[in-house]
Motif scaffolding. Structure first.
Motif, PDB file in Angstrom:
ATOM      1  N   ARG A 110       0.832  -1.203   0.000  1.00  8.61           N
ATOM      2  CA  ARG A 110       0.000   0.000   0.000  1.00  8.61           C
ATOM      3  C   ARG A 110       0.870   1.258   0.000  1.00  8.61           C
ATOM      4  NH1 ARG A 110      -5.773  -0.078  -0.439  1.00  8.61           N
ATOM      5  NH2 ARG A 110      -6.365  -2.231  -0.092  1.00  8.61           N
ATOM      6  N   ASP A 111       0.355   2.306  -0.650  1.00  6.24           N
ATOM      7  CA  ASP A 111       1.054   3.588  -0.718  1.00  6.24           C
ATOM      8  C   ASP A 111       0.758   4.390   0.550  1.00  6.24           C
ATOM      9  OD1 ASP A 111       2.114   6.061  -1.262  1.00  6.24           O
ATOM     10  OD2 ASP A 111       1.180   6.266  -3.235  1.00  6.24           O
ATOM     11  N   GLU A 112       1.753   4.524   1.433  1.00  6.81           N
ATOM     12  CA  GLU A 112       1.563   5.205   2.709  1.00  6.81           C
ATOM     13  C   GLU A 112       1.398   6.714   2.574  1.00  6.81           C
ATOM     14  OE1 GLU A 112       4.862   4.126   5.173  1.00  6.81           O
ATOM     15  OE2 GLU A 112       3.963   2.224   5.748  1.00  6.81           O
ATOM     16  N   SER A 113       1.677   7.248   1.391  1.00 13.85           N
ATOM     17  CA  SER A 113       1.559   8.693   1.205  1.00 13.85           C
ATOM     18  C   SER A 113       0.122   9.118   0.885  1.00 13.85           C
ATOM     19  CB  SER A 113       2.494   9.172   0.094  1.00 13.85           C
ATOM     20  OG  SER A 113       2.055   8.711  -1.179  1.00 13.85           O
ATOM     21  N   LEU A 114      -0.762   8.149   0.629  1.00 14.33           N
ATOM     22  CA  LEU A 114      -2.164   8.421   0.335  1.00 14.33           C
ATOM     23  C   LEU A 114      -3.033   7.962   1.497  1.00 14.33           C
ATOM     24  CD1 LEU A 114      -2.484   7.181  -3.369  1.00 14.33           C
ATOM     25  CD2 LEU A 114      -2.356   9.542  -2.590  1.00 14.33           C
ATOM     26  N   LEU A 115      -3.890   8.844   1.982  1.00  9.68           N
ATOM     27  CA  LEU A 115      -4.779   8.486   3.084  1.00  9.68           C
ATOM     28  C   LEU A 115      -6.191   8.944   2.763  1.00  9.68           C
ATOM     29  CD1 LEU A 115      -4.782   7.176   5.928  1.00  9.68           C
ATOM     30  CD2 LEU A 115      -4.621   9.489   6.854  1.00  9.68           C
ATOM     31  N   CYS A 116      -7.125   8.005   2.717  1.00 10.85           N
ATOM     32  CA  CYS A 116      -8.524   8.297   2.418  1.00 10.85           C
ATOM     33  C   CYS A 116      -9.324   8.272   3.717  1.00 10.85           C
ATOM     34  CB  CYS A 116      -9.073   7.264   1.439  1.00 10.85           C
ATOM     35  SG  CYS A 116     -10.795   7.536   0.971  1.00 10.85           S
ATOM     36  N   LEU A 149      -5.597  11.342  13.762  1.00  7.34           N
ATOM     37  CA  LEU A 149      -5.344  11.722  12.367  1.00  7.34           C
ATOM     38  C   LEU A 149      -4.283  12.809  12.287  1.00  7.34           C
ATOM     39  CD1 LEU A 149      -5.985  11.666   9.343  1.00  7.34           C
ATOM     40  CD2 LEU A 149      -7.865  13.263   9.796  1.00  7.34           C
ATOM     41  N   GLU A 150      -4.369  13.808  13.149  1.00  6.62           N
ATOM     42  CA  GLU A 150      -3.387  14.895  13.122  1.00  6.62           C
ATOM     43  C   GLU A 150      -1.994  14.385  13.463  1.00  6.62           C
ATOM     44  OE1 GLU A 150      -2.805  19.526  14.524  1.00  6.62           O
ATOM     45  OE2 GLU A 150      -4.433  18.345  15.386  1.00  6.62           O
ATOM     46  N   SER A 151      -1.902  13.438  14.388  1.00  2.00           N
ATOM     47  CA  SER A 151      -0.587  12.888  14.730  1.00  2.00           C
ATOM     48  C   SER A 151       0.016  12.133  13.551  1.00  2.00           C
ATOM     49  CB  SER A 151      -0.684  11.975  15.956  1.00  2.00           C
ATOM     50  OG  SER A 151      -1.402  10.791  15.663  1.00  2.00           O
ATOM     51  N   ARG A 152      -0.817  11.524  12.727  1.00  2.00           N
ATOM     52  CA  ARG A 152      -0.322  10.848  11.525  1.00  2.00           C
ATOM     53  C   ARG A 152       0.156  11.865  10.494  1.00  2.00           C
ATOM     54  NH1 ARG A 152      -3.831   5.747   9.572  1.00  2.00           N
ATOM     55  NH2 ARG A 152      -2.068   5.697   8.135  1.00  2.00           N
ATOM     56  N   LEU A 153      -0.588  12.969  10.360  1.00  2.00           N
ATOM     57  CA  LEU A 153      -0.172  14.019   9.431  1.00  2.00           C
ATOM     58  C   LEU A 153       1.156  14.627   9.856  1.00  2.00           C
ATOM     59  CD1 LEU A 153      -3.595  15.859   8.907  1.00  2.00           C
ATOM     60  CD2 LEU A 153      -2.440  14.327   7.293  1.00  2.00           C
ATOM     61  N   ALA A 154       1.362  14.743  11.148  1.00  2.00           N
ATOM     62  CA  ALA A 154       2.574  15.371  11.680  1.00  2.00           C
ATOM     63  C   ALA A 154       3.832  14.563  11.373  1.00  2.00           C
ATOM     64  CB  ALA A 154       2.436  15.570  13.189  1.00  2.00           C
ATOM     65  N   ILE A 168       4.612  11.699   6.416  1.00  2.00           N
ATOM     66  CA  ILE A 168       4.587  10.641   5.399  1.00  2.00           C
ATOM     67  C   ILE A 168       3.457  10.860   4.403  1.00  2.00           C
ATOM     68  CG2 ILE A 168       4.291   8.156   5.044  1.00  2.00           C
ATOM     69  CD1 ILE A 168       5.492   7.745   7.842  1.00  2.00           C
ATOM     70  N   ILE A 169       2.338  11.357   4.880  1.00  2.00           N
ATOM     71  CA  ILE A 169       1.151  11.527   4.038  1.00  2.00           C
ATOM     72  C   ILE A 169       1.308  12.760   3.144  1.00  2.00           C
ATOM     73  CG2 ILE A 169      -1.342  11.928   4.044  1.00  2.00           C
ATOM     74  CD1 ILE A 169      -1.323  10.487   6.824  1.00  2.00           C
ATOM     75  N   LYS A 170       1.115  12.560   1.848  1.00  2.00           N
ATOM     76  CA  LYS A 170       1.229  13.644   0.872  1.00  2.00           C
ATOM     77  C   LYS A 170      -0.129  14.103   0.358  1.00  2.00           C
ATOM     78  CE  LYS A 170       5.645  13.359   1.238  1.00  2.00           C
ATOM     79  NZ  LYS A 170       6.308  14.320   2.138  1.00  2.00           N
ATOM     80  N   GLU A 171      -1.106  13.177   0.338  1.00  2.00           N
ATOM     81  CA  GLU A 171      -2.458  13.533  -0.105  1.00  2.00           C
ATOM     82  C   GLU A 171      -3.483  12.936   0.835  1.00  2.00           C
ATOM     83  OE1 GLU A 171      -5.560  13.195  -3.897  1.00  2.00           O
ATOM     84  OE2 GLU A 171      -3.510  12.448  -4.093  1.00  2.00           O
ATOM     85  N   LEU A 172      -4.422  13.774   1.236  1.00  2.00           N
ATOM     86  CA  LEU A 172      -5.519  13.380   2.112  1.00  2.00           C
ATOM     87  C   LEU A 172      -6.798  13.442   1.281  1.00  2.00           C
ATOM     88  CD1 LEU A 172      -5.796  12.653   5.150  1.00  2.00           C
ATOM     89  CD2 LEU A 172      -6.348  15.049   5.562  1.00  2.00           C
ATOM     90  N   ILE A 173      -7.432  12.298   1.082  1.00  2.00           N
ATOM     91  CA  ILE A 173      -8.647  12.223   0.271  1.00  2.00           C
ATOM     92  C   ILE A 173      -9.854  12.180   1.205  1.00  2.00           C
ATOM     93  CG2 ILE A 173      -9.894  10.908  -1.482  1.00  2.00           C
ATOM     94  CD1 ILE A 173      -7.100   9.615  -2.144  1.00  2.00           C
ATOM     95  N   LEU A 174     -10.688  13.195   1.144  1.00  2.00           N
ATOM     96  CA  LEU A 174     -11.860  13.265   2.005  1.00  2.00           C
ATOM     97  C   LEU A 174     -13.045  12.592   1.308  1.00  2.00           C
ATOM     98  CD1 LEU A 174     -11.492  16.946   3.261  1.00  2.00           C
ATOM     99  CD2 LEU A 174     -10.631  14.835   4.301  1.00  2.00           C
ATOM    100  N   ALA A 175     -13.513  11.510   1.916  1.00  2.00           N
ATOM    101  CA  ALA A 175     -14.617  10.743   1.338  1.00  2.00           C
ATOM    102  C   ALA A 175     -15.783  10.663   2.318  1.00  2.00           C
ATOM    103  CB  ALA A 175     -14.140   9.342   0.948  1.00  2.00           C
TER     104      ALA A 175
END
Length: 201
Positions: free
Chosen positions: A80-86, A130-135, A138-145
């Motif tokens: 899985r691509d760790e830089s993408l988070l949905c 979620l914010e701790s993961r963003l900090a 690693i995440i480059k794109e956050l997809i809001l679904a």
């Protein structure tokens, strides 16, 4: 269920079945009688399955999706691509997307939406996690679904604000005209979303 002819155990079973969505008094009674009269082995199997699920299933420590392990199968998948988070509202959304969309990133499950009037704040839907993961960077794109409801839109807006200090690209899945749909039958909110989310042809 106040019929004095019903045994107490039957009344309790019917009342318990009524907690399921879409199950009213008559449907619950029909289910209960079917299990007791025609499929007692199925009733035992159902009881054991519910007990096992309650004992074994919990939230993944990384994405909050339901799992029977500490880290779910998606989060532990090295391909899985760790830089993408949905970001989705509930586990059913993960299952739906995984069956319909070629998505190779990770998920984050809110288990609901922000709803201050109901006492549901950011920590209740895991936005601190979620914010701790963003900090971590690693995440480059956050997809809001999240769903296109008032609560879903408010939650998406709040997450967008959280992501800004971390220079993460935030995208929103399009909500609009379904395949095979006709404009004259769509509600105004759906049409508005579809118009705003128009793309280059």
């Amino acid at each position: 269920m106040n019929n004095p002819l019903y045994p107490k155990a039957l009344k309790n079973l019917v009342d318990s079945l009524r907690i399921l969505p879409g199950v009213g008094q008559k449907t619950a009674l029909r289910m209960a009688l079917y299990l007791l009269e025609r499929n007692p082995s199925g009733a035992q199997k159902l009881s054991a399955a519910i007990g096992s699920a309650m004992a074994d299933i919990h939230k993944c420590t990384q994405c909050r999706n339901l799992t029977d392990k500490e880290i779910c199968l998606v989060c532990s998948d090295p391909t899985r691509d760790e830089s993408l988070l949905c970001v989705v509202e509930n586990p059913a959304d993960v299952f739906a997307l995984s069956q319909s969309v070629e998505y190779k990133g990770l998920y984050f499950v809110l288990m609901g939406n922000l709803s201050p009037l109901d006492g549901v704040g950011p920590e209740d839907v895991g936005l601190d996690l979620l914010e701790s993961r963003l900090a971590k960077g690693i995440i480059k794109e956050l997809i809001l679904a999240t769903n296109p409801t008032v609560e879903g839109e408010a939650t998406a807006f709040y997450i967008d604000e959280i992501a800004k200090p971390y220079n993460v690209r935030v995208t929103r899945i399009a909500h609009g005209v379904p395949m095979g749909g006709e404009l004259e039958y769509l509600d105004s909110n759906t049409l508005s979303h579809a118009f705003r989310a128009r793309q280059q042809f």
